[in-house]
Design a protein around this motif. Structure first.
Motif, PDB file in Angstrom:
ATOM      1  N   VAL A  81      44.327  40.876   7.521  1.00 30.62           N
ATOM      2  CA  VAL A  81      44.155  42.191   8.156  1.00 30.62           C
ATOM      3  C   VAL A  81      43.631  43.158   7.111  1.00 30.62           C
ATOM      4  CG1 VAL A  81      45.316  44.132   9.278  1.00 30.62           C
ATOM      5  CG2 VAL A  81      46.158  41.826   9.666  1.00 30.62           C
ATOM      6  N   LEU A  82      42.599  43.911   7.467  1.00 32.27           N
ATOM      7  CA  LEU A  82      42.130  44.989   6.600  1.00 32.27           C
ATOM      8  C   LEU A  82      42.015  46.238   7.458  1.00 32.27           C
ATOM      9  CD1 LEU A  82      39.241  43.240   4.717  1.00 32.27           C
ATOM     10  CD2 LEU A  82      41.090  44.450   3.594  1.00 32.27           C
ATOM     11  N   LEU A  83      42.528  47.357   6.982  1.00 32.49           N
ATOM     12  CA  LEU A  83      42.356  48.563   7.774  1.00 32.49           C
ATOM     13  C   LEU A  83      42.397  49.829   6.923  1.00 32.49           C
ATOM     14  CD1 LEU A  83      45.537  49.487   9.753  1.00 32.49           C
ATOM     15  CD2 LEU A  83      45.500  47.543   8.246  1.00 32.49           C
ATOM     16  N   ASP A  84      41.869  50.851   7.533  1.00 28.37           N
ATOM     17  CA  ASP A  84      41.882  52.186   6.937  1.00 28.37           C
ATOM     18  C   ASP A  84      43.112  52.907   7.483  1.00 28.37           C
ATOM     19  OD1 ASP A  84      41.088  54.593   5.781  1.00 28.37           O
ATOM     20  OD2 ASP A  84      40.033  55.189   7.599  1.00 28.37           O
ATOM     21  N   ILE A  85      43.725  53.761   6.665  1.00 25.97           N
ATOM     22  CA  ILE A  85      44.893  54.473   7.178  1.00 25.97           C
ATOM     23  C   ILE A  85      44.641  55.967   7.067  1.00 25.97           C
ATOM     24  CG2 ILE A  85      47.376  54.814   6.966  1.00 25.97           C
ATOM     25  CD1 ILE A  85      47.538  51.966   5.884  1.00 25.97           C
ATOM     26  N   GLU A  86      44.174  56.537   8.157  1.00 22.82           N
ATOM     27  CA  GLU A  86      44.042  57.995   8.266  1.00 22.82           C
ATOM     28  C   GLU A  86      43.343  58.629   7.075  1.00 22.82           C
ATOM     29  OE1 GLU A  86      44.877  59.532  10.960  1.00 22.82           O
ATOM     30  OE2 GLU A  86      46.058  58.000  11.974  1.00 22.82           O
TER      31      GLU A  86
END
Ligand SMILES: [Zn+2]
Length: 447
Positions: A335-340
């Motif tokens: 999983v790769l994601l941006d956080i706000e």
């Protein structure tokens, strides 16, 4: 109620007048507070037989991922891989890694308490997620918990530095964030790099200019180290350096130390940042270079991030390097994601294998760091749980540090080229229990 713990060996080298190796003595407390030994003849309400046991202060783990969104994501990603928890069984070494690399909150608490630990810090609290991180840590019952607020990839700070705002403005921002997130320290992960990743930058060294803000990781480190010092936080800036896991990254690590400009700085999971690029595998140990840098720079402390062989999951805010690591995922999902816009996040399951040269040398580099930094108050016991392996490996790790013959047995089992490339075989040093008490108790308490 007056309680007496009778006849255990008390080891607290930080106590005034402490004898090397401690001494066998009684320990008294009343209603939860230690008291001096009462007059002879006083009978305790409760007597605990401590003969044959060692008593130390509660252990402090200053870097362990026990709360927050990344931990939850990892549990969701790997739910089908998790073996059932075998509560009654005790594991060590590789078995621990294969069975317990991401325990639930309640198992986390009981395992830490079993090991004599009482305090743990989640080192990557993303400000907008701070409330949930604290809520999750509140489920780790029986332990004192705290967090480090993640800054240094947030657009507000990068813009303040780019606009050349005065340090007082930055100090006010940092202080507000620490207060708002109820954290006790500030962490920076791949300074500026997670933000630059969003502008398609795939590499970032300490002097690389950010593609949008034009500032460098070195400027971010210097500005944040100074802010942390000037607003009076006890713990130095907690730094996950640039170029995690990249062969040759020792140069980035040494440049990070220079960037701190003499301000206190703590380098976390330093094992992952102590690599050369020499030899037939283009991967070598630079532990000695980092140990020398510690000698020359009294403002620097580090924790090791020792790896353990077996299955684990890596969870990091360092989206830039987790993006590279996704191809190494075992099992093959991530999983790769941006956080706000405040940070990033990458969850990549991983298996460290003895038959792999690189993994074997990583294992040896961690132990080299423990053994080459001769002051146990400046090097701390971590596996960067669960990134290098689970915290349940600590008893096994302590055994490796205190027993050279056990280390030699373990060294004979790793990849033979890695064993030959490491200087571990030539290191005689064995930690004493005093050293262990300093490394896991008094030294982390003081920073
Ligand atoms: Zn970490």
């Amino acid at each position: 109620m007056l309680t007496c713990l009778q006849g255990s060996r008390l080891i607290d080298p930080s106590a005034p007048g402490a004898k090397p190796g401690g001494e066998v003595a009684d320990l008294w407390w009343r209603d939860g507070r230690f008291v001096s030994a009462p007059e002879s003849g006083t009978v305790a309400d409760q007597i605990i037989d401590g003969s044959g046991c060692i008593t130390m202060a509660g252990g402090i783990d200053l870097h362990t991922h026990i709360g927050g969104g990344k931990v939850t994501l990892a549990r969701m990603l790997l739910g089908d891989q998790m073996p059932p928890w075998r509560e009654a069984t005790r594991f060590a070494g590789e078995d621990a890694a294969s069975c317990e690399f991401l325990p639930s909150a309640s198992v986390t608490a009981s395992r830490y308490l079993d090991m004599g630990y009482t305090t743990c810090f989640e080192p990557a609290v993303i400000p907008c997620n701070a409330r949930s991180a604290h809520a999750e840590m509140a489920d780790v019952r029986g332990l004192d918990t705290g967090g480090y607020c993640l800054l240094g990839n947030d657009d507000v700070l990068l813009r303040l530095i780019a606009d050349d705002e005065p340090q007082e403005v930055i100090n006010a921002y940092v202080a507000w964030m620490v207060q708002a997130t109820r954290c006790i320290a500030v962490k920076v992960v791949n300074p500026g790099g997670i933000n630059a990743f969003k502008f398609n930058q795939r590499e970032m060294d300490v002097d690389t200019q950010h593609p949008k803000y034009g500032i460098t990781p070195g400027q971010i480190i210097r500005t944040l180290c100074r802010a942390v010092s000037e607003i009076g936080l006890r713990h130095p800036l907690h730094v996950h350096c640039s170029n995690l896991g990249v062969p040759g990254n020792i140069e980035s690590t040494l440049a990070t130390i220079r960037a701190a400009d003499g301000y206190p700085i703590h380098l976390t999971h330093a094992q992952f940042h102590s690599y050369g690029a020499e030899g037939p595998y283009k991967f070598s140990s630079s532990a000695a270079k980092l140990a020398d840098a510690l000698k020359a720079n009294p403002n620097v402390t580090l924790d090791v991030g020792q790896i353990q062989f077996g299955q684990t999951v890596t969870i990091s805010a360092d989206a830039m390097h987790q993006y590279d690591n996704r191809n190494l995922a075992k099992p093959r999902k991530s999983v790769l994601l941006d956080i706000e816009c405040e940070a990033g996040c990458g969850v990549v399951p991983f298996k460290y294998a003895r038959r792999e040269f690189v993994h074997s040398l990583q294992w040896a580099i961690g132990l080299e760091l423990f053994l080459m930094v001769d002051d146990p108050s400046r090097v701390f016991l971590t596996t960067d749980h669960p990134n290098g392996g689970p915290f349940t490996a600590y008893p096994h790790l302590i055994a490796l540090l205190t027993d050279r013959s056990l280390r030699e047995t373990a060294l004979a089992e790793i990849h033979s080229d890695a064993a030959a490339a490491s200087s571990l075989a030539g290191i005689d040093r064995e930690y004493s229990l005093d050293d262990i008490a300093v490394m896991t108790r008094s030294a982390p308490a003081s920073i």
